[in-house]
Motif scaffolding. Structure first.
Motif, mmCIF file in Angstrom:
data_model
loop_
_atom_site.group_PDB
_atom_site.id
_atom_site.type_symbol
_atom_site.label_atom_id
_atom_site.label_comp_id
_atom_site.label_asym_id
_atom_site.label_seq_id
_atom_site.Cartn_x
_atom_site.Cartn_y
_atom_site.Cartn_z
ATOM 1 N N ALA A 5 -6.005 10.802 -43.849
ATOM 2 C CA ALA A 5 -6.517 9.586 -44.476
ATOM 3 C C ALA A 5 -5.435 8.906 -45.287
ATOM 4 C CB ALA A 5 -7.694 9.927 -45.379
ATOM 5 N N THR A 6 -5.431 7.583 -45.278
ATOM 6 C CA THR A 6 -4.513 6.816 -46.112
ATOM 7 C C THR A 6 -5.182 6.566 -47.444
ATOM 8 O OG1 THR A 6 -3.713 5.745 -44.129
ATOM 9 C CG2 THR A 6 -3.131 4.720 -46.204
ATOM 10 N N MET A 7 -4.607 7.138 -48.499
ATOM 11 C CA MET A 7 -5.314 7.178 -49.759
ATOM 12 C C MET A 7 -4.824 6.124 -50.760
ATOM 13 S SD MET A 7 -7.418 9.525 -49.068
ATOM 14 C CE MET A 7 -8.161 9.931 -50.643
ATOM 15 N N LEU A 40 -14.546 4.576 -49.421
ATOM 16 C CA LEU A 40 -14.149 4.843 -48.037
ATOM 17 C C LEU A 40 -12.879 4.067 -47.783
ATOM 18 C CD1 LEU A 40 -14.697 5.964 -45.146
ATOM 19 C CD2 LEU A 40 -15.955 3.842 -44.701
ATOM 20 N N ASN A 41 -11.850 4.733 -47.288
ATOM 21 C CA ASN A 41 -10.559 4.103 -47.036
ATOM 22 C C ASN A 41 -10.397 3.752 -45.557
ATOM 23 O OD1 ASN A 41 -9.273 4.491 -49.776
ATOM 24 N ND2 ASN A 41 -9.804 6.606 -49.261
ATOM 25 N N ARG A 42 -9.496 2.833 -45.292
ATOM 26 C CA ARG A 42 -9.148 2.531 -43.907
ATOM 27 C C ARG A 42 -8.533 3.790 -43.277
ATOM 28 N NH1 ARG A 42 -9.410 -3.096 -43.782
ATOM 29 N NH2 ARG A 42 -9.118 -4.044 -45.850
ATOM 30 N N ASN A 43 -8.755 3.945 -41.998
ATOM 31 C CA ASN A 43 -8.164 5.066 -41.249
ATOM 32 C C ASN A 43 -8.607 6.420 -41.813
ATOM 33 O OD1 ASN A 43 -6.606 5.902 -39.052
ATOM 34 N ND2 ASN A 43 -4.852 6.342 -40.359
ATOM 35 N N GLU A 44 -9.901 6.500 -42.190
ATOM 36 C CA GLU A 44 -10.429 7.726 -42.782
ATOM 37 C C GLU A 44 -11.843 7.977 -42.269
ATOM 38 O OE1 GLU A 44 -10.904 9.433 -47.264
ATOM 39 O OE2 GLU A 44 -11.844 7.485 -46.903
ATOM 40 N N ILE A 45 -12.194 9.267 -42.140
ATOM 41 C CA ILE A 45 -13.579 9.645 -41.827
ATOM 42 C C ILE A 45 -14.158 10.362 -43.039
ATOM 43 C CG2 ILE A 45 -15.094 10.990 -40.341
ATOM 44 C CD1 ILE A 45 -13.115 10.648 -38.082
ATOM 45 N N LEU A 46 -15.173 9.751 -43.640
ATOM 46 C CA LEU A 46 -15.901 10.347 -44.758
ATOM 47 C C LEU A 46 -17.231 10.865 -44.237
ATOM 48 C CD1 LEU A 46 -16.415 10.795 -47.877
ATOM 49 C CD2 LEU A 46 -17.547 8.546 -47.819
ATOM 50 N N LEU A 204 -17.921 13.418 -30.499
ATOM 51 C CA LEU A 204 -17.075 13.587 -31.688
ATOM 52 C C LEU A 204 -15.623 13.243 -31.367
ATOM 53 C CD1 LEU A 204 -18.492 16.898 -33.238
ATOM 54 C CD2 LEU A 204 -18.854 14.563 -34.039
ATOM 55 N N ASP A 205 -15.134 13.708 -30.219
ATOM 56 C CA ASP A 205 -13.764 13.383 -29.801
ATOM 57 C C ASP A 205 -13.600 11.872 -29.616
ATOM 58 O OD1 ASP A 205 -12.917 15.994 -29.847
ATOM 59 O OD2 ASP A 205 -13.167 16.324 -27.695
ATOM 60 N N LEU A 206 -14.627 11.250 -29.042
ATOM 61 C CA LEU A 206 -14.576 9.809 -28.799
ATOM 62 C C LEU A 206 -14.515 9.037 -30.118
ATOM 63 C CD1 LEU A 206 -14.831 7.330 -26.956
ATOM 64 C CD2 LEU A 206 -17.317 7.612 -27.071
ATOM 65 N N ILE A 207 -15.397 9.383 -31.068
ATOM 66 C CA ILE A 207 -15.406 8.683 -32.356
ATOM 67 C C ILE A 207 -14.077 8.872 -33.077
ATOM 68 C CG2 ILE A 207 -16.447 8.681 -34.665
ATOM 69 C CD1 ILE A 207 -19.144 9.241 -33.311
ATOM 70 N N ARG A 208 -13.560 10.087 -33.045
ATOM 71 C CA ARG A 208 -12.306 10.373 -33.739
ATOM 72 C C ARG A 208 -11.145 9.590 -33.104
ATOM 73 N NH1 ARG A 208 -12.012 16.349 -34.347
ATOM 74 N NH2 ARG A 208 -11.825 16.220 -32.087
ATOM 75 N N SER A 209 -11.087 9.548 -31.772
ATOM 76 C CA SER A 209 -9.972 8.850 -31.106
ATOM 77 C C SER A 209 -10.075 7.339 -31.305
ATOM 78 C CB SER A 209 -9.938 9.199 -29.614
ATOM 79 O OG SER A 209 -11.103 8.741 -28.962
ATOM 80 N N LEU A 210 -11.309 6.783 -31.247
ATOM 81 C CA LEU A 210 -11.478 5.345 -31.464
ATOM 82 C C LEU A 210 -11.143 4.968 -32.905
ATOM 83 C CD1 LEU A 210 -14.789 4.762 -29.466
ATOM 84 C CD2 LEU A 210 -12.525 3.909 -28.856
ATOM 85 N N GLN A 211 -11.535 5.843 -33.848
ATOM 86 C CA GLN A 211 -11.220 5.592 -35.258
ATOM 87 C C GLN A 211 -9.706 5.543 -35.458
ATOM 88 O OE1 GLN A 211 -10.041 8.448 -37.370
ATOM 89 N NE2 GLN A 211 -9.592 6.957 -38.985
#
Length: 555
Positions: A5-7, A40-46, A204-211
């Motif tokens: 994550a970019t903090m 919630l930050n950009r390029n992050e999964i919360l 889960l793989d799809l959401i993570r790769s698209l994110q």
């Protein structure tokens, strides 16, 4: 864990500050959500984690402007997205924001998709709502979206209706709709709860790769800590409307600080099954060569279609043993369970209960013997008559075989005590109970006829992790106390590891692996079994000792 994550402060996408959401007068508590704050930050999964009623989905609905106003409304705090407070926006402004800057994936795609509209038309409505696009260009964009989310044959699927797709494919369509206008933030509300383990892993793989490819911020709502271990950068744990723990995923998962977080994590079934002694009781049920075929016809000029749901199924269950029947949706496991209790007639093979061929029984002979094999259903609410009190529901079976009314009623009260609800529950209706309590009622009803074998069909799949743990403990305790045998049908391999002595793995109507649970997990022989085990979310995460030591269930 999820991506890095970019903090930095300028990367903050969403700030929720002191948010409180009031419930209508007379509700169980005054606020659905009370004084919560997070970013919630950009390029992050919360990941936002908690049990049913914790306020997770209510928080997401507040961000999207989807609260059922005026009955449920924000009464304090701010929701600042890209520098603007969403709580001050008009409905028209929120409509422009939804889809274009904030996308949402709902839990149950079949209820979120219009069954009368093709996939292409439904995704096209997203473009229509936010400005016109040339028809030919729109079709090209929709097919690209379908391809981006991994759907096969986009040129065919674009003109297909939702009911012709599998659950995983429908969820991919929902993801395509949410991402159509390339939003900066994606809210995913329990998007994998109803899916098989392999489909869940793909989503889960799809959401993570698209994110990662689109640098989105993702707010992922779940009650599954295995999913958290698989995908999260940071975690917020909610309990009865409040955030009780917030931090990096590694810290929350491996060193939880709040007692509630520890109890939730401690209730997660461990992935490693213990080595159990071989069952030594008498063989109670022997299934040999069981066959069941479904035949469908779609019209006068359409050929009939045959699906072999069970092909040459063979296994045995001993007294005091739990045999797990595992596999994905469509593997045939529920069909086998329904054949055993004779809710379905078989097309071949034998079901021998003791020395009796159960599959051949008809009429009065079947009614007399059916009491020995009883079923616990997946959805306890759908299987309980909402117009009858619980005591009467449980007493129905004994009364049907001639047990006097007073004796059947007394037995129902005894069983309610046995399953931990208390005799007074007999005077209440099913809707007055929680999901876990209704499942206990379903277990009590199954026990009312003093069966020797229980068939439990996905009995905990719809329950929160802590309630799931309680029901599993109850089933195991009852099995030991009453020396029952049990066929436990599930797609959840963590649950199978916890409760099953032996396992039979089903694929496309066939048993492809069969043996002691410990051996199947540690030395799987069939490629399909290996694929199932590899797809379990968070399988490499070890539950910390500090959570395992706190054995009390979450309050």
């Amino acid at each position: 864990m999820g991506g890095t994550a970019t903090m930095a402060g300028d990367q903050t996408l969403l700030q929720v500050e002191g948010l409180s959401i009031a419930l209508p007068r007379g509700a169980e508590r005054a606020h659905a959500v009370e004084d919560i704050s997070f970013t919630l930050n950009r390029n992050e999964i919360l990941c936002v984690v908690g049990e049913s009623g914790s306020g997770k989905s209510m928080t997401a609905n507040a961000i999207m402007g989807l609260l059922p106003l005026p009955h449920v409304r924000p009464v304090a705090g701010r929701i600042v997205f890209e520098g603007e407070d969403l709580l001050t926006k008009s409905e028209a402004e929120l409509r422009r924001l939804r889809g274009s800057r904030v996308g949402m994936i709902f839990q149950e795609p079949m209820t979120a998709l219009n069954p009368l509209m093709t996939i292409g038309r439904q995704i096209g409505e997203v473009f229509d709502a936010h400005g016109r696009i040339d028809r030919r260009e729109r079709r090209r964009l929709i097919m690209k979206l379908l391809a981006d989310v991994g759907l096969p044959d986009p040129e065919v699927l674009i003109d297909t209706h939702p009911f012709r797709l599998s659950g995983g494919q429908r969820q991919r369509v929902m993801i395509a709709m949410a991402l159509a206008l390339e939003p900066a933030m994606l809210i995913a509300d329990e998007p994998t709860t109803a899916l098989d383990v392999t489909t869940q892993a793909q989503i889960l793989d799809l959401i993570r790769s698209l994110q990662a490819s689109r640098h989105m911020g993702v707010m992922f709502i779940t009650h599954d800590f295995g999913v958290v271990a698989e995908i999260a950068d940071r975690v917020a744990v909610m309990q009865t409307g409040k955030i009780v723990e917030l931090g990096p995923a590694g810290q929350v998962l491996n060193d939880p600080q709040h007692p509630y977080t520890r109890r939730l994590i401690g209730a997660v079934p461990q992935f490693a099954p213990p080595e159990r002694p071989a069952p030594a009781g008498e063989i109670l049920l022997n299934v040999e060569g069981l066959k069941k075929t479904y035949t469908t016809s779609r019209g006068l000029f359409v050929k009939k279609r045959e699906v072999a749901a069970a092909r040459d199924i063979t296994f045995e269950i001993r007294r005091g043993e739990t045999l797990g029947l595992v596999g994905e949706s469509g593997s045939g496991k529920s069909t086998v369970g329904r054949c055993l209790v004779r809710l379905l007639d078989t097309d071949g093979g034998h079901i021998r209960f003791r020395d009796l061929d159960f599959a051949s029984l008809r009429g009065e002979a079947l009614r007399a013997q059916r009491r020995h094999i009883q079923m616990v259903f997946q959805d306890p609410y759908a299987s309980l008559n909402p117009r009858q009190k619980v005591g009467r529901i449980i007493a129905q079976g004994p009364r049907a075989i001639g047990v006097p009314e007073a004796q059947a009623t007394a037995r129902a009260r005894e069983l309610l005590e046995l399953v931990g609800l208390g005799a007074a529950a007999a005077e209440r209706y099913p809707h007055e109970f929680s999901g876990g309590q209704r499942q206990r009622i379903g277990i009590a009803r199954a026990l009312a006829l003093d069966p020797e074998l229980l068939v439990a069909d996905e009995p905990v799949s719809a329950l929160d992790v802590s309630v799931q743990a309680q029901v599993l403990d109850l089933l195991d305790d009852i099995k030991q106390r009453l020396n029952l045998a049990m066929l436990f049908i599930t797609h959840d391999l963590r649950v199978a590891a916890q409760i099953c002595d032996r396992m039979a793995v089903m694929r496309l109507g066939e048993i492809v692996e069969y043996g002691p649970t410990h051996r199947v997990f540690n030395d799987p022989q069939h490629p399909y079994t290996r694929d199932l085990l590899a797809a379990v979310p968070g399988r490499d995460w070890t539950i910390p000792e500090v959570a395992l030591q706190d054995g009390s269930p979450p309050a």
